[in-house]
Write a protein that holds these residues in place. Structure first.
Motif, PDB file in Angstrom:
ATOM      1  N   ILE A 109      -3.378  -6.984  -1.741  1.00 33.28           N
ATOM      2  CA  ILE A 109      -3.502  -5.524  -1.867  1.00 33.28           C
ATOM      3  C   ILE A 109      -3.128  -5.075  -3.280  1.00 33.28           C
ATOM      4  O   ILE A 109      -3.808  -4.235  -3.878  1.00 33.28           O
TER       5      ILE A 109
ATOM      6  N   SER B  70      -6.080  -6.266  -5.547  1.00 33.84           N
ATOM      7  CA  SER B  70      -7.413  -5.721  -5.280  1.00 33.84           C
ATOM      8  C   SER B  70      -7.463  -4.198  -5.360  1.00 33.84           C
ATOM      9  O   SER B  70      -8.433  -3.640  -5.863  1.00 33.84           O
ATOM     10  N   ILE B  71      -6.426  -3.512  -4.891  1.00 37.63           N
ATOM     11  CA  ILE B  71      -6.451  -2.047  -4.894  1.00 37.63           C
ATOM     12  C   ILE B  71      -5.789  -1.465  -6.141  1.00 37.63           C
ATOM     13  O   ILE B  71      -6.291  -0.517  -6.732  1.00 37.63           O
ATOM     14  N   TYR B  72      -4.663  -2.064  -6.547  1.00 32.16           N
ATOM     15  CA  TYR B  72      -3.908  -1.500  -7.672  1.00 32.16           C
ATOM     16  C   TYR B  72      -4.081  -2.288  -8.971  1.00 32.16           C
ATOM     17  O   TYR B  72      -3.415  -2.012  -9.966  1.00 32.16           O
ATOM     18  N   ASN B  73      -4.960  -3.287  -8.953  1.00 31.16           N
ATOM     19  CA  ASN B  73      -5.291  -4.083 -10.154  1.00 31.16           C
ATOM     20  C   ASN B  73      -4.066  -4.695 -10.835  1.00 31.16           C
ATOM     21  O   ASN B  73      -4.009  -4.778 -12.053  1.00 31.16           O
TER      22      ASN B  73
ATOM     23  N   LEU C 283       0.824  -1.204   0.000  1.00 27.70           N
ATOM     24  CA  LEU C 283       0.000   0.000   0.000  1.00 27.70           C
ATOM     25  C   LEU C 283       0.864   1.262   0.000  1.00 27.70           C
ATOM     26  O   LEU C 283       0.551   2.239  -0.682  1.00 27.70           O
TER      27      LEU C 283
END
Length: 196
Positions: free
Chosen positions: A124, A127-130, A23
């Motif tokens: 992470i 899911s967040i940064y593809n 993250l």
């Protein structure tokens, strides 16, 4: 108690550490078009340093405190004196098994924390940064060297020795009744954490 009892907190710490590393690092890596190296950076920092240190700190807080309180209570209630009077060596009977358990279990717990940390980082990143999980996994494989793995396994052995020695020493030198047990427990955790 040392291994299975500590597993939930160690796994939780490892998972979220890996996730937070991605993250924090991903936006910077993305700025320099190095986002495909996110797994490499997480693996290197987790396996070399953060995995062993955070595992040792969690075990120190949980097991170090437990050992110190247990042995300290035995000192205060004169069970250690009774063992000596019966010809039993408290070091051999109480200290040695705890030291051996910590020395063997801390590297295994560290490996578990490292694996969950890498999974957390991958979750992470995807899911967040593809980021494609296979890109993250490849980056992890490329980034890990043998020296990193050896270093990540040797450190916990010494951390286990430190935690066990400090906790047992503080437990055996407890004085001052039940208040002394609390003081010994606190001192054991603080000193072990500082040494780690």
């Amino acid at each position: 108690s040392v291994g299975v009892g500590s597993l939930p907190i160690v796994l939780l710490t490892g998972f979220f550490t890996g996730g937070v590393l991605v993250l924090q690092a991903f936006p910077t890596l993305q700025y320099y078009s190095l986002q495909n190296e996110a797994g490499n950076s997480v693996a290197t920092s987790l396996i070399r340093e953060l995995g062993p240190v955070l595992t040792a700190l969690m075990v120190s807080g949980r097991i170090g405190a437990s050992i110190s309180a247990e042995i300290g209570s035995m000192v205060v209630s004169q069970q250690i004196d009774a063992m000596r009077a019966l010809g039993t060596d408290p070091i051999r009977k109480l200290v040695l098994p705890r030291l051996i358990a910590l020395i063997f279990m801390l590297p295994l717990l560290t490996v578990a924390a490292d694996i969950l940390g890498l999974i957390g980082g991958g979750v992470i990143a995807s899911s967040i940064y593809n980021q494609d999980p296979s890109v993250f996994a490849t980056s992890v494989r490329v980034g890990i060297s043998t020296s990193d793995l050896v270093s990540g396994i040797i450190k916990p052995v010494f951390f286990g020795l430190i935690i066990g020695a400090v906790a047992c020493h503080k437990g055996l030198t407890t004085s001052g009744g039940t208040v002394g047990v609390g003081r010994s427990t606190t001192n054991a955790v603080v000193i072990a954490c500082v040494w780690v």
